[in-house]
Design an enzyme around this catalytic site. Sequence first.
Site, PDB file in Angstrom:
ATOM      1  N   GLN A 216       0.854  -1.266  -0.113  1.00  0.00           N
ATOM      2  CA  GLN A 216       0.072   0.023  -0.024  1.00  0.00           C
ATOM      3  C   GLN A 216       0.737   1.320   0.031  1.00  0.00           C
ATOM      4  O   GLN A 216       0.425   2.473  -0.164  1.00  0.00           O
ATOM      5  CB  GLN A 216      -0.941   0.126   1.485  1.00  0.00           C
TER       6      GLN A 216
ATOM      7  N   CYS B 175      -5.313   0.682   3.278  1.00  0.00           N
ATOM      8  CA  CYS B 175      -5.309  -0.678   3.493  1.00  0.00           C
ATOM      9  C   CYS B 175      -6.886  -1.363   3.470  1.00  0.00           C
ATOM     10  O   CYS B 175      -6.933  -2.545   2.783  1.00  0.00           O
ATOM     11  CB  CYS B 175      -5.057  -1.248   5.044  1.00  0.00           C
TER      12      CYS B 175
ATOM     13  N   HIS C 186      -6.364  -1.258  11.154  1.00  0.00           N
ATOM     14  CA  HIS C 186      -5.939  -1.765   9.860  1.00  0.00           C
ATOM     15  C   HIS C 186      -6.764  -3.096   9.497  1.00  0.00           C
ATOM     16  O   HIS C 186      -7.251  -3.605  10.289  1.00  0.00           O
ATOM     17  CB  HIS C 186      -4.766  -2.211  10.115  1.00  0.00           C
TER      18      HIS C 186
ATOM     19  N   ASN D  55      -1.545  -9.351   4.395  1.00  0.00           N
ATOM     20  CA  ASN D  55      -1.119  -8.023   4.766  1.00  0.00           C
ATOM     21  C   ASN D  55      -0.961  -7.152   3.306  1.00  0.00           C
ATOM     22  O   ASN D  55      -0.578  -7.957   2.103  1.00  0.00           O
ATOM     23  CB  ASN D  55      -0.327  -7.895   5.884  1.00  0.00           C
TER      24      ASN D  55
END
Length: 348
Positions: A140, A146, A278, A299
């Site tokens: 990102q 996110c 997140h 992630n």
Amino acid sequence: MATAALVLLLAVAPAPAIAMDFSDKDLASEDSLWALYESWRAEHTVSRNLGEKASRFDVFKKNVRLIHEFNLGDEPYKLRLNRFGDMTADEFSRVYASSRAFHGDRRSDSFMHGSAPAASSLPSSVDWRKKGAVTGVKDQGQCGSCWAFSTVAAIEGINAIRTKKLISLSEQQLVDCTASNWGCSGGWMDTAFQYIATGCGIASEAAYPYTAQQAPTCNTCVRRLVKIDGYQDVPANNETALQVAVAAQPVSVVVDASGFQFYSEGVFAGECGTSTNHAVTAVGYGTTVDGTQYWILKNSWGLGWGEKGYIRIKRNVEDNRGLCGIAQVASYPVKTSPNTKQDVHDEL
Ligand SMILES: *[C@@H]1O[C@H](CO)[C@@H](O)[C@H](O)[C@H]1NC(C)=O
């Protein structure tokens, strides 16, 4: 603009595994620590101004010692010096774990998955990566997007499951076009699912690539590709309900990621709270040989972080909100309609 260029590069090309090992010797003196800092800086292309370098070095030293001490202990997971090496915990949280999206109310609490297995007959482990439903790890950059990466990974998953084609999709379209979210300052996955379901679908990554900045204009409906029909929220604070959902497809979740800065490998077991900040995507779950149950989370911090971009965190903890609050706000896209032939043809 070196930072933006680097981010773009990482998003497009497979990033090298950027993490550094160091030893006792590196910690022995101020000189050896400075040498370690220099080689870390070289590896991470950090463009700090010279005035900042001394104070950055102080932060770096603290972090290196923290990582070293932690790894000497008997924890079920390890830390590693990565690209966040000269950021304080506060700074890290501000940039990477501060999405303002996750504090409001959600829209619905209905739950579908009528065809999902009953909780009693769930598979003991699931890994959507092994079933070809997860694209490579993305990055990102320094943009609080996110939520877009979480949304996209969940849609890439259900699209692959329904169509047998794994296609990388556009986070940038969501950052630029989801008017009721906040671009690089955060957003809701449900809002993004809704935008894609009611608009003309989501473009491929190739057609609408990532820039880590919100553009002043939005290119929605250009080269649309993948359609979804809606989304469902997983009942909150129930890890079994989350397991039912993840057994059926990759699921968007939110966590408190303030303890993730130097995570390297193993099953993360805290420190973290439950104030979620997140968004990531749950792409599976399992149990280690010693019986520790975990979630597998994709992630969006590049390949150099965690287990090649993934983290495993402890599953079925005593607190029904889940470790780091993972069971609080989960949702997934619903897809029954096919993608139109023309759209697919445009892209392939
Ligand atoms: C949690 O979810 C499971 C699976 O959907 C369900 O069987 C169970 O009743 C739920 N537990 C609570 C406390 O709501």
